[in-house]
Design a protein around this motif. Structure first.
Motif, PDB file in Angstrom:
ATOM      1  N   GLY A 236      -2.331  35.831  -7.771  1.00 15.56           N
ATOM      2  CA  GLY A 236      -2.371  35.674  -9.201  1.00 15.56           C
ATOM      3  C   GLY A 236      -3.475  35.155  -9.826  1.00 15.56           C
ATOM      4  N   THR A 237      -4.094  34.283  -9.365  1.00 15.99           N
ATOM      5  CA  THR A 237      -5.585  33.865  -9.553  1.00 15.99           C
ATOM      6  C   THR A 237      -6.711  34.988  -9.920  1.00 15.99           C
ATOM      7  OG1 THR A 237      -5.030  31.577  -8.869  1.00 15.99           O
ATOM      8  CG2 THR A 237      -7.579  32.205  -9.172  1.00 15.99           C
ATOM      9  N   ALA A 238      -6.450  35.862  -8.853  1.00 13.94           N
ATOM     10  CA  ALA A 238      -7.237  36.957  -8.666  1.00 13.94           C
ATOM     11  C   ALA A 238      -7.292  38.044  -9.739  1.00 13.94           C
ATOM     12  CB  ALA A 238      -7.262  37.681  -7.208  1.00 13.94           C
TER      13      ALA A 238
ATOM     14  N   LEU B  51      -1.134  30.477 -18.728  1.00 12.10           N
ATOM     15  CA  LEU B  51      -1.368  31.686 -17.625  1.00 12.10           C
ATOM     16  C   LEU B  51      -1.649  30.827 -16.339  1.00 12.10           C
ATOM     17  CD1 LEU B  51      -4.077  34.016 -19.189  1.00 12.10           C
ATOM     18  CD2 LEU B  51      -1.537  34.324 -19.154  1.00 12.10           C
ATOM     19  N   ASP B  52      -2.060  29.839 -16.233  1.00 12.04           N
ATOM     20  CA  ASP B  52      -2.130  29.170 -15.041  1.00 12.04           C
ATOM     21  C   ASP B  52      -0.610  28.868 -14.471  1.00 12.04           C
ATOM     22  OD1 ASP B  52      -3.243  27.479 -12.840  1.00 12.04           O
ATOM     23  OD2 ASP B  52      -3.912  26.008 -14.030  1.00 12.04           O
ATOM     24  N   MET B  53       0.163  28.451 -15.475  1.00  7.33           N
ATOM     25  CA  MET B  53       1.640  28.160 -14.829  1.00  7.33           C
ATOM     26  C   MET B  53       2.012  29.549 -14.271  1.00  7.33           C
ATOM     27  SD  MET B  53       2.835  26.517 -18.339  1.00  7.33           S
ATOM     28  CE  MET B  53       4.194  25.318 -17.778  1.00  7.33           C
ATOM     29  N   MET B  54       1.844  30.590 -14.930  1.00  5.81           N
ATOM     30  CA  MET B  54       2.497  32.115 -14.534  1.00  5.81           C
ATOM     31  C   MET B  54       1.787  32.506 -13.053  1.00  5.81           C
ATOM     32  SD  MET B  54       4.563  33.364 -16.760  1.00  5.81           S
ATOM     33  CE  MET B  54       4.519  34.984 -16.582  1.00  5.81           C
ATOM     34  N   ARG B  55       0.370  32.236 -13.170  1.00  4.08           N
ATOM     35  CA  ARG B  55      -0.173  32.628 -11.917  1.00  4.08           C
ATOM     36  C   ARG B  55      -0.050  31.852 -10.505  1.00  4.08           C
ATOM     37  NH1 ARG B  55      -5.045  31.012 -14.962  1.00  4.08           N
ATOM     38  NH2 ARG B  55      -6.027  29.174 -13.797  1.00  4.08           N
ATOM     39  N   THR B  56       0.216  30.765 -10.902  1.00  5.56           N
ATOM     40  CA  THR B  56       0.502  29.933  -9.787  1.00  5.56           C
ATOM     41  C   THR B  56       1.939  30.370  -9.263  1.00  5.56           C
ATOM     42  OG1 THR B  56      -0.335  28.069 -10.689  1.00  5.56           O
ATOM     43  CG2 THR B  56       1.154  27.224  -9.168  1.00  5.56           C
ATOM     44  N   ALA B  57       2.830  30.601 -10.092  1.00  6.37           N
ATOM     45  CA  ALA B  57       4.278  31.051  -9.448  1.00  6.37           C
ATOM     46  C   ALA B  57       3.786  32.404  -8.793  1.00  6.37           C
ATOM     47  CB  ALA B  57       5.201  31.450 -10.600  1.00  6.37           C
ATOM     48  N   ALA B  58       3.137  33.214  -9.093  1.00  9.58           N
ATOM     49  CA  ALA B  58       2.747  34.384  -8.286  1.00  9.58           C
ATOM     50  C   ALA B  58       1.929  34.180  -7.155  1.00  9.58           C
ATOM     51  CB  ALA B  58       2.008  35.435  -9.280  1.00  9.58           C
ATOM     52  N   ASN B  59       1.074  33.092  -7.306  1.00 12.72           N
ATOM     53  CA  ASN B  59       0.351  32.747  -6.010  1.00 12.72           C
ATOM     54  C   ASN B  59       1.157  32.222  -4.710  1.00 12.72           C
ATOM     55  OD1 ASN B  59      -2.286  33.114  -7.195  1.00 12.72           O
ATOM     56  ND2 ASN B  59      -2.426  30.740  -7.426  1.00 12.72           N
ATOM     57  N   ILE B  60       2.238  31.419  -5.122  1.00  9.75           N
ATOM     58  CA  ILE B  60       3.147  30.859  -3.923  1.00  9.75           C
ATOM     59  C   ILE B  60       4.359  32.033  -3.743  1.00  9.75           C
ATOM     60  CG2 ILE B  60       3.159  28.550  -4.734  1.00  9.75           C
ATOM     61  CD1 ILE B  60       6.291  29.251  -5.198  1.00  9.75           C
TER      62      ILE B  60
ATOM     63  N   THR C  81       4.331  22.801 -12.252  1.00 11.35           N
ATOM     64  CA  THR C  81       3.079  22.061 -11.905  1.00 11.35           C
ATOM     65  C   THR C  81       2.072  22.601 -11.919  1.00 11.35           C
ATOM     66  OG1 THR C  81       3.463  22.664  -9.715  1.00 11.35           O
ATOM     67  CG2 THR C  81       4.657  20.617 -10.174  1.00 11.35           C
ATOM     68  N   SER C  82       2.008  24.035 -12.006  1.00 11.89           N
ATOM     69  CA  SER C  82       0.498  24.796 -11.924  1.00 11.89           C
ATOM     70  C   SER C  82      -0.210  24.406 -10.733  1.00 11.89           C
ATOM     71  CB  SER C  82      -0.269  24.276 -13.380  1.00 11.89           C
ATOM     72  OG  SER C  82       0.223  24.701 -14.516  1.00 11.89           O
ATOM     73  N   SER C  83       0.649  24.055  -9.737  1.00 12.12           N
ATOM     74  CA  SER C  83      -0.336  23.856  -8.495  1.00 12.12           C
ATOM     75  C   SER C  83       0.338  24.165  -7.211  1.00 12.12           C
ATOM     76  CB  SER C  83      -0.687  22.392  -8.197  1.00 12.12           C
ATOM     77  OG  SER C  83      -1.064  21.706  -7.021  1.00 12.12           O
ATOM     78  N   SER C  84      -0.195  25.224  -6.495  1.00  9.00           N
ATOM     79  CA  SER C  84       0.224  25.616  -5.084  1.00  9.00           C
ATOM     80  C   SER C  84       0.343  24.509  -4.231  1.00  9.00           C
ATOM     81  CB  SER C  84      -0.629  26.803  -4.719  1.00  9.00           C
ATOM     82  OG  SER C  84      -1.111  27.765  -5.547  1.00  9.00           O
ATOM     83  N   GLY C  85      -0.630  23.856  -4.234  1.00  7.31           N
ATOM     84  CA  GLY C  85      -0.640  22.692  -3.279  1.00  7.31           C
ATOM     85  C   GLY C  85       0.440  21.635  -3.621  1.00  7.31           C
TER      86      GLY C  85
ATOM     87  N   ALA D 185      -9.159  26.167  -5.202  1.00  4.20           N
ATOM     88  CA  ALA D 185      -8.238  25.168  -4.717  1.00  4.20           C
ATOM     89  C   ALA D 185      -6.778  25.496  -5.220  1.00  4.20           C
ATOM     90  CB  ALA D 185      -8.738  23.813  -5.029  1.00  4.20           C
ATOM     91  N   GLY D 186      -5.723  24.973  -4.686  1.00  5.46           N
ATOM     92  CA  GLY D 186      -4.654  25.241  -5.292  1.00  5.46           C
ATOM     93  C   GLY D 186      -4.186  23.992  -6.150  1.00  5.46           C
ATOM     94  N   VAL D 187      -4.975  23.988  -7.365  1.00  4.20           N
ATOM     95  CA  VAL D 187      -4.484  22.691  -8.143  1.00  4.20           C
ATOM     96  C   VAL D 187      -5.023  23.695  -9.458  1.00  4.20           C
ATOM     97  CG1 VAL D 187      -5.619  21.006  -6.603  1.00  4.20           C
ATOM     98  CG2 VAL D 187      -7.220  22.049  -8.235  1.00  4.20           C
ATOM     99  N   PRO D 188      -4.350  22.719 -10.683  1.00  6.57           N
ATOM    100  CA  PRO D 188      -4.320  23.155 -11.886  1.00  6.57           C
ATOM    101  C   PRO D 188      -5.936  23.689 -12.543  1.00  6.57           C
ATOM    102  CG  PRO D 188      -2.848  21.415 -12.087  1.00  6.57           C
ATOM    103  CD  PRO D 188      -3.511  21.481 -10.483  1.00  6.57           C
ATOM    104  N   GLY D 189      -5.902  24.941 -13.183  1.00  4.99           N
ATOM    105  CA  GLY D 189      -7.261  25.071 -13.612  1.00  4.99           C
ATOM    106  C   GLY D 189      -8.275  25.686 -12.717  1.00  4.99           C
ATOM    107  N   ALA D 190      -7.927  25.522 -11.368  1.00  5.62           N
ATOM    108  CA  ALA D 190      -9.301  25.872 -10.368  1.00  5.62           C
ATOM    109  C   ALA D 190      -9.712  27.107 -10.472  1.00  5.62           C
ATOM    110  CB  ALA D 190      -8.820  25.429  -9.017  1.00  5.62           C
ATOM    111  N   GLY D 191      -8.696  28.109 -10.954  1.00  4.18           N
ATOM    112  CA  GLY D 191      -9.097  29.598 -11.097  1.00  4.18           C
ATOM    113  C   GLY D 191     -10.270  29.884 -12.067  1.00  4.18           C
ATOM    114  N   LEU D 192     -10.130  29.068 -13.056  1.00  7.02           N
ATOM    115  CA  LEU D 192     -10.968  29.227 -14.097  1.00  7.02           C
ATOM    116  C   LEU D 192     -12.570  28.885 -13.645  1.00  7.02           C
ATOM    117  CD1 LEU D 192     -10.306  30.366 -16.893  1.00  7.02           C
ATOM    118  CD2 LEU D 192     -10.261  27.909 -17.863  1.00  7.02           C
TER     119      LEU D 192
HETATM  120  N1  ASP Z   1      -3.293  26.669 -10.490  1.00  5.17           N
HETATM  121  C1  ASP Z   1      -3.611  27.755  -9.353  1.00  5.17           C
HETATM  122  C2  ASP Z   1      -2.729  27.105  -8.030  1.00  5.17           C
HETATM  123  O1  ASP Z   1      -2.698  26.258  -7.883  1.00  5.17           O
HETATM  124  C3  ASP Z   1      -5.071  27.850  -9.098  1.00  5.17           C
HETATM  125  C4  ASP Z   1      -5.844  28.605 -10.187  1.00  5.17           C
HETATM  126  O2  ASP Z   1      -5.573  29.542 -10.498  1.00  5.17           O
HETATM  127  O3  ASP Z   1      -6.139  27.719 -11.157  1.00  5.17           O
HETATM  128  O4  ASP Z   1      -2.365  28.106  -7.440  1.00  5.17           O
END
Ligand code: ASP
Length: 427
Positions: A304-306, A378-387, A265-269, A344-351
């Motif tokens: 992951g985003t960081a 990368l968004d998919m991968m980093r979201t998995a790391a985030n959660i 989902t690429s979204s922590s939220g 925000a924990g939504v797709p692409g927010a990190g960029l």
């Molecule tokens: N997609 C990431 C998340 O929801 C946020 C991001 O890095 O874009 O955790």
């Protein structure tokens, strides 16, 4: 269940990649499958998850705060979680900067002719406004918008006041706990259809994202993935072992399903319901800790985003031939910690938040256009790391407060999702 989801995920990935390679211009497949069936099933699946987030967090948090029953302890859990969020993010940034500076990605980078080089940086919000925005002027609007920090603020205050009512608040607390049970059951139902949702999301993403985009960027791409994997398997697991005194292997095994949800989902939220369920039911963390730490983590803790932002900063500086001084690096570290909190924990927010960091250190924001092409994966991968970071902090805090059942944690089958049996409705 996890095995089933993994099989469908890989099937989606393969089918998507095949479509990307062989059927990129076959209108029938694009219209009816990629932008038709896969798109519809994928969006419905994400909506089903998002639909659960606000009510689940609300009822779970009321139960959690009332379960702690002590405002001092609540404050302590909050402070511990917040400090650990900052600490894990800082470690992630240091590791990413260290690896990037050593490997120096982008030194001999040649701009691909015709590559996109336009990127308009959005205006970052002022820090004063960020603070003001923590308090909702209209809670109904906060709930309607799904503004997680405002919802957390309102719900905690509501639950504390409920506690203050003493016996008179009891029925409402019981009611909230029952509502929480219903929401958890809804999570189970949604999880039972997850394999198809994950399949559709993977097939669509990989049909649209060709591997050929990644090749010229392999240096940047490879470093982000390397650091993400190191952070999750080494740094976070060491913290879990030494601060949390629990078995990291067991943790990783139980995290797998939630990671797949985050990945697809690429979204922590949107993954909050699954992370919360995993941490509570599979790992035995008490609702009083999990209900608070998980939604907060999904909103402000983004290791992951960081990592992506750190590597991207060094990469962009290299491409434009800009030398970074020690002061620059210190500014970057500070800005990145803030940026990952603000993302925000939504797709692409990190960029988008990366633009703020680049602006601050005087690096060309247009550089983002270069890495945009590979950001989806990368968004998919980093979201998995985030959660994963959120769950690690929840376990460590719960362990330090004696709020975790080690019996549940060590039982490999605890809380595993079983196929849903529909009840017979009596006439
Ligand atoms: N997609 C990431 C998340 O929801 C946020 C991001 O890095 O874009 O955790």
């Amino acid at each position: 269940m996890t095995t089933k989801i993994i099989i469908w995920m890989i099937a989606g990935l393969l089918l998507g990649s095949l479509i990307n390679t062989f059927a990129d211009d076959v209108a029938f497949i694009q219209d009816y499958f990629v932008h038709g069936l896969f798109h519809v099933v994928g969006v419905i699946f994400i909506n089903l998850l998002k639909m659960l987030v606000v009510p689940l967090v609300t009822f779970s948090l009321i139960g959690g705060v009332c379960g702690i029953g002590d405002v001092k302890k609540l404050g302590r859990v909050g402070i511990k979680a917040f400090c650990l969020f900052l600490f894990t993010t800082a470690l992630a940034i240091l590791l990413a900067l260290l690896v990037s500076v050593t490997i120096d990605p982008g030194k001999n980078f040649k701009l691909i002719p015709g590559a996109q080089t336009e990127f308009v940086a959005p205006e970052p919000p002022a820090i004063t406004q960020v603070l003001i925005d923590l308090v909702p002027s209209n809670p109904v609007a906060a709930f309607a918008e799904g503004d997680m920090l405002q919802i957390i603020f309102f719900t905690i205050l509501f639950a504390i006041c409920l506690l203050m009512l003493g016996e008179r608040g009891r029925t409402l607390i019981d009611g909230a706990e029952k509502m929480n049970d219903v929401m958890m059951q809804m999570v189970n139902v949604v999880m039972s259809i997850a394999p198809y949702g994950v399949f559709a999301l993977m097939a669509k993403n990989f049909a649209l994202q060709g591997i050929d985009l990644i090749l010229p960027m392999i240096g940047y791409f490879g470093i982000v993935i390397l650091v993400l994997i190191c952070h999750v398997t080494v740094t976070l697991m060491a913290l879990l072992k030494f601060l949390g005194r629990v078995n990291p292997i067991q943790f990783l095994k139980k995290m797998r399903t939630a990671q797949i949800f985050a990945f697809s989902t690429s979204s922590s939220g949107a993954t909050i319901p699954i992370t919360l369920r995993t941490v509570e039911k599979r790992m035995g963390v008490d609702n009083s800790t999990a209900s608070f730490v998980v939604p907060l983590g999904a909103t402000i803790n983004m290791d992951g985003t960081a990592i992506m932002q750190s590597v991207a900063t060094v990469f962009i500086a290299n491409i434009y031939g800009i030398e970074l001084s020690l002061t620059d690096y210190l500014t970057i570290i500070g800005m990145l910690v803030l940026a990952s909190i603000g993302t925000a924990g939504v797709p692409g927010a990190g960029l988008i938040m990366l633009a703020m960091v680049l602006n601050q250190v005087g690096l060309p924001v247009e550089g983002i256009a270069l890495i945009m092409g590979v950001d989806r994966f990368l968004d998919m991968m980093r979201t998995a790391a985030n959660i994963t970071g959120d769950a690690v902090v929840a376990v460590i805090v719960a362990r330090s407060e004696g709020n975790i059942s080690m019996e549940t944690f060590n039982d490999p089958d605890a809380g595993a999702v079983n196929p849903i049996e529909l009840p017979h409705v009596k006439q």
